[in-house]
Motif scaffolding. Structure first.
Motif, short mmCIF file in Angstrom:
data_model
loop_
_atom_site.label_atom_id
_atom_site.label_comp_id
_atom_site.label_asym_id
_atom_site.label_seq_id
_atom_site.Cartn_x
_atom_site.Cartn_y
_atom_site.Cartn_z
N TYR A 130 -33.96 44.62 -10.13
CA TYR A 130 -33.28 44.92 -11.39
C TYR A 130 -31.91 44.26 -11.44
O TYR A 130 -31.51 43.67 -12.45
CB TYR A 130 -33.15 46.44 -11.54
CG TYR A 130 -32.14 46.88 -12.57
CD1 TYR A 130 -32.39 46.76 -13.94
CD2 TYR A 130 -30.91 47.40 -12.18
CE1 TYR A 130 -31.46 47.15 -14.88
CE2 TYR A 130 -29.97 47.80 -13.12
CZ TYR A 130 -30.24 47.67 -14.46
OH TYR A 130 -29.31 48.06 -15.38
N ILE A 133 -32.17 40.45 -12.07
CA ILE A 133 -32.48 40.13 -13.47
C ILE A 133 -31.28 40.40 -14.37
O ILE A 133 -30.95 39.59 -15.25
CB ILE A 133 -33.71 40.94 -13.94
CG1 ILE A 133 -34.95 40.49 -13.16
CG2 ILE A 133 -33.93 40.79 -15.44
CD1 ILE A 133 -36.19 41.32 -13.45
N ARG A 134 -30.59 41.51 -14.12
CA ARG A 134 -29.41 41.84 -14.94
C ARG A 134 -28.33 40.78 -14.83
O ARG A 134 -27.76 40.35 -15.84
CB ARG A 134 -28.86 43.21 -14.50
CG ARG A 134 -27.71 43.72 -15.37
CD ARG A 134 -27.06 44.93 -14.73
NE ARG A 134 -26.36 44.54 -13.50
CZ ARG A 134 -25.98 45.42 -12.57
NH1 ARG A 134 -26.27 46.71 -12.69
NH2 ARG A 134 -25.34 45.01 -11.48
N LEU A 137 -29.31 37.39 -16.43
CA LEU A 137 -29.15 37.49 -17.89
C LEU A 137 -27.68 37.43 -18.29
O LEU A 137 -27.31 36.78 -19.28
CB LEU A 137 -29.78 38.78 -18.41
CG LEU A 137 -31.32 38.83 -18.44
CD1 LEU A 137 -31.78 40.22 -18.89
CD2 LEU A 137 -31.88 37.76 -19.36
N THR A 159 -27.20 43.26 -21.79
CA THR A 159 -27.96 42.62 -20.71
C THR A 159 -28.53 43.67 -19.76
O THR A 159 -29.62 43.48 -19.21
CB THR A 159 -27.08 41.64 -19.92
OG1 THR A 159 -25.88 42.31 -19.47
CG2 THR A 159 -26.69 40.46 -20.78
N ALA A 163 -32.42 43.95 -19.07
CA ALA A 163 -32.90 43.85 -17.69
C ALA A 163 -33.80 45.02 -17.35
O ALA A 163 -34.82 44.85 -16.66
CB ALA A 163 -31.71 43.80 -16.72
N ILE A 166 -37.24 44.31 -19.07
CA ILE A 166 -37.97 43.22 -18.41
C ILE A 166 -38.49 43.67 -17.05
O ILE A 166 -39.65 43.41 -16.68
CB ILE A 166 -37.05 41.98 -18.27
CG1 ILE A 166 -36.73 41.41 -19.65
CG2 ILE A 166 -37.71 40.92 -17.38
CD1 ILE A 166 -35.69 40.30 -19.63
N THR A 167 -37.64 44.35 -16.27
CA THR A 167 -38.07 44.82 -14.95
C THR A 167 -39.21 45.82 -15.07
O THR A 167 -40.15 45.80 -14.27
CB THR A 167 -36.88 45.47 -14.21
OG1 THR A 167 -35.76 44.59 -14.22
CG2 THR A 167 -37.25 45.79 -12.77
N SER A 217 -36.18 51.45 -13.55
CA SER A 217 -35.47 50.34 -14.19
C SER A 217 -35.12 50.66 -15.63
O SER A 217 -34.04 50.30 -16.11
CB SER A 217 -36.31 49.07 -14.12
OG SER A 217 -37.55 49.24 -14.78
#
Length: 597
Positions: A130, A133-134, A137, A159, A163, A166-167, A217
Motif C-alpha cells: 500500500y 503504491i501511495r 502515485l 493519492t 492507493a 488500487i491495492t 488497504s
C-alpha cells in the motif's frame, strides 16, 4: 577534483591521490547511480542459497504456519465433537477432558504463533504494498512547485484514497486466483502426511493475507485521506543566524537537534550513500562540535539530541571515532542523547549491498550490542528503561544492563550463534525515558524505529512496535503537566516536498507511520516528535502534532560547502499546548580552499 599538494605525504605526487577516493567509493552511492542500476547489481551478485534460506525463514515458514492453522484447529474440533458424540462412561469423560486440555493448551500456542506470523507477513509484504503504491502515485501526480500547502494536502489525501482502492483491487484478484487451491479443514490422518498440505497451506496463507490487505488497504486509504495532512510551519525556521552571531532567544528548554553524522572509521573515508559527492573523513563532525561548544558557552544548551545514524555502517572503528570525538567535549557529552539509526544496526556490509544476512546470523546482534554499548556509555546514568511488568519508569539504562555486561562482552568477543536472550535484551532497552525535572518540565522518550532488515537494500525501513506505543502513552500519562520530546530516527510520514527521485520516498519512512500519527493524536498537545533519516530539515504539524526533522550536517555536501543544524527552544504546555519558539540556525563553515585541497 582539485589537485593535491605534492608534499601532502612528504613524497612525490602519486599517480592516484589516495586521499581523494576513486570510482570504488561511488559504486554504492545512491547519489551517483540510479535505483534500477543498484537493483540490477544486487540481482547479479546476491547469494542464491542465502536468498532461498532467508525466504524460507522470513516468508515460507510463517506462511505455512498461518495456512496450516485453520486445518489444525478443524482437526482438533472434529476430534472433540466425536468424543462428545460417543460419550459414555467415566473413561470416555476422562478421555474427553484430556483431549480438550491438550487441545486448549496447544490452541493457545497456536494462536500466538498465528498472531506473530501474521504480523511478520504484515510488516514484510502487506502494508509496504500500500505504501509503495501511495508514494508512487504521489510522485507521479506531484503538483507544481508553486502550489499552496493546502493544495498539496488535498493531493496527498486523494493519492492515499486512490492507493487504497488500487491495492484493494490487486489483493482481491489474488484472493480470487488462489481460492480454488485453498483448504480450510483437515483430519488427523491428513496431518500425518504434511507434505500433501503444503500447497493448500500456502494458498490459505495467500488468501488470508490478501483478504486482509484488501480490507485493510481500503481502511488505510480512507483513514489517511481523512486525517490531517502534514503542513509546514512558516515561522519556525530562522534563516538569518550563523555560528558567529548568536542572539538571545526566548527562554525555554534548549535542544540542539543533530542527526545523521555518519561517522566513518578512516581518516579519508567516504560515506556509503554519497561516495565522493560527500565530505571525506570526520573533519566536519570536529567542526560541528567546535561550533556547538562555542554556542553552548554563550547560551547553555539543555540537551544535544542526536537522532540516529551516528555511524555509517555500525562498525566498531566508527563507534570508536564517534565516542572519542564526543568525549573530547565533556560539556557536550554530558548533555548528549543518542538513539539507533538504520545505518547503526541494519547495514549488513558497507562494501556490498547485495550481501544477505540470515535471520539467525549473529551479525545484526553484534551491531545492536555495539549501539547499546555506546548508548550506555553516553547516557547510561541519565536514561531510564521502561518496566513493562510494572508499567512504570524503571532503573537507569546502566543499572538495567549491568547484569548482562559480561554476556554482551563474551558475545562480542566470539559471536557464532544467534542469541534469543540478547534479542530480548535489545527489545527491552526501548523505550528509554528521561523524565522531566519538574512536574511541568520537558521529558524525553527515546524510541527504536528500525524495522527488522536482513538485507542492505531494505535497511532503511522503519517500524514502531505497538507495545512501544503503549509504553509511550503510559509514560506521558504519568506526568500530566509536562511536555514531551518523542525522539526517533525515521520520519512518520512523507512530507509534501517535491523530490527528484521516487527512491527518496519509497522504503524510508515508517511502515506504520500514519497509524503511529493517529495513536499520538490524543497526546498531540504535549508532544513534539524529533527525528532524522531524511537528511533534510522540515518543521511542521499534522493536526496539533508537531514534527521536526533534522538536516544532516554532513551528508550531501563537499568538504568546502557549509552545512547547518538547528537549536530549538521548547516550552511546556501554554494554553494546554506545547510551544515552540523560532529555531536558531547554526551554520558550520566548509573547509577552506587549502584544507579542501
Amino acid at each position: 577534483m582539485s589537485e593535491r599538494s605534492p608534499d601532502r605525504f612528504g613524497l612525490g605526487r602519486p599517480l592516484i591521490d589516495p586521499s581523494c577516493g576513486d570510482s570504488e567509493d561511488d559504486a554504492l552511492s545512491t547519489k551517483k547511480r540510479k535505483l534500477s542500476a543498484l537493483a540490477g547489481s544486487l540481482l547479479a551478485e546476491i547469494s542464491l542459497t542465502k536468498f532461498l534460506t532467508a525466504w524460507i525463514l522470513l516468508i515460507g515458514l510463517p506462511s505455512l504456519s498461518l495456512g496450516l492453522a485453520p486445518m489444525v484447529a478443524s482437526a482438533w474440533l472434529a476430534t472433540v465433537s466425536n468424543k462428545v458424540a460417543s460419550l459414555s462412561g467415566i473413561s470416555s469423560l476422562v478421555m474427553l477432558i484430556v483431549v480438550a486440555a491438550i487441545g486448549l493448551f496447544g490452541l493457545r500456542h497456536l494462536t500466538r504463533l498465528v498472531e506473530s506470523t501474521f504480523w511478520a507477513l504484515h510488516s514484510l509484504a502487506v502494508q509496504p504494498v500500500y505504501v509503495l503504491i501511495r508514494e508512487v502515485l504521489a510522485q507521479v501526480t506531484e503538483v507544481e512547485a508553486g502550489a499552496s500547502e493546502e493544495q498539496r494536502g488535498r493531493q496527498r489525501a486523494m493519492t492515499a484514497a486512490a492507493a487504497g482502492i488500487i491495492t484493494c483491487v490487486i489483493a482481491a484478484f489474488f484472493v480470487a486466483f488462489v481460492w480454488p487451491f485453498t483448504r480450510w479443514s483437515a483430519s488427523w490422518a491428513d496431518l500425518r502426511t504434511p507434505l500433501q498440505l503444503v500447497a493448500p497451506a500456502l494458498a490459505n496463507a495467500v488468501a488470508i493475507v490478501s483478504s486482509y490487505l484488501a480490507a485493510a488497504s481500503l481502511l488505510w486509504g480512507i483513514s489517511d485521506a481523512a486525517m490531517d495532512q502534514p503542513m509546514p510551519f512558516a515561522d519556525l525556521a530562522d534563516t538569518g543566524q550563523s555560528s558567529g552571531a548568536i542572539s538571545k532567544r526566548t527562554a525555554g528548554f534548549r535542544v540542539a537537534h543533530l542527526s545523521d553524522v555518519h561517522v566513518v572509521g578512516e581518516r579519508y573515508g567516504f560515506r556509503i550513500e554519497s561516495g565522493r559527492a560527500g565530505p571525506r573523513g570526520n573533519e566536519r563532525l570536529d567542526r560541528l562540535l567546535e561550533v556547538l561548544a562555542s554556542v553552548h558557552s554563550k547560551e547553555p544548551i539543555d540537551v544535544v539530541l542526536l537522532t540516529g545514524d551516528m555511524t555509517d555502517a555500525g562498525r566498531l572503528s566508527e563507534w570508536a571515532e564517534f565516542l572519542e570525538r564526543l568525549s573530547a567535549n565533556p560539556m557536550l557529552a554530558e548533555r548528549t542523547l543518542i538513539l539507533p539509526g538504520n545505518h547503526d544496526v541494519n547495514v549488513v556490509d558497507r562494501s556490498n549491498p547485495a550481501r544477505l544476512e540470515l535471520p539467525t546470523s549473529p551479525g545484526k546482534q553484534l551491531r545492536q550490542m555495539r549501539t547499546l554499548s555506546a548508548m550506555v556509555s553516553v547516557q547510561g546514568d541519565r536514561a531510564h528503561v521502561f518496566d513493562r511488568n510494572t508499567t512504570d519508569i524503571g532503573p537507569t539504562l546502566a543499572e538495567w544492563i549491568e547484569p548482562h555486561r559480561q554476556t554482551i562482552a563474551q558475545f562480542s568477543d566470539s559471536a557464532r550463534h544467534y542469541s534469543t536472550g540478547l534479542a530480548d535484551l535489545w527489545i527491552g532497552a526501548f523505550p528509554q525515558v528521561i523524565a522531566p525535572s519538574e512536574p511541568d518540565g520537558i521529558g524525553i522518550v527515546i524510541l527504536n524505529s528500525n524495522a527488522v532488515s536482513n538485507f542492505s537494500f531494505t535497511n532503511a525501513l522503519g517500524l514502531v512496535p505497538a507495545e512501544d506505543v503503549s509504553a509511550l502513552r503510559c509514560i506521558v500519562s504519568k506526568f500530566p503537566r509536562a511536555g514531551w520530546i518523542v525522539a526517533m530516527h525515521h520520519h512518520l510520514i512523507e512530507y509534501p516536498m517535491p523530490v527528484s527521485e521516487i527512491s527518496e520516498r519509497v522504503g524510508t519512512a515508517l511502515i506504520n507511520g500514519t497509524w503511529f500519527v493517529r495513536q499520538l493524536k490524543p497526546l498531540a498537545d504535549r508532544i513534539v516528535v524529533m527525528h532524522g533519516h531524511r537528511h533534510k530539515d522540515w518543521m511542521g504539524r499534522v493536526g496539533k502534532l508537531k514534527i521536526i526533522s533534522a538536516p544532516s550536517p554532513v551528508m550531501g555536501v563537499l568538504d568546502a560547502d557549509p552545512t547547518y543544524f538547528y537549536i530549538h527552544s521548547i516550552k511546556t504546555p501554554m494554553n494546554a499546548e506545547l510551544h515552540l519558539a523560532p529555531a536558531q540556525k547554526v551554520i558550520i563553515k566548509g573547509a577552506s580552499a587549502t584544507e579542501a585541497a
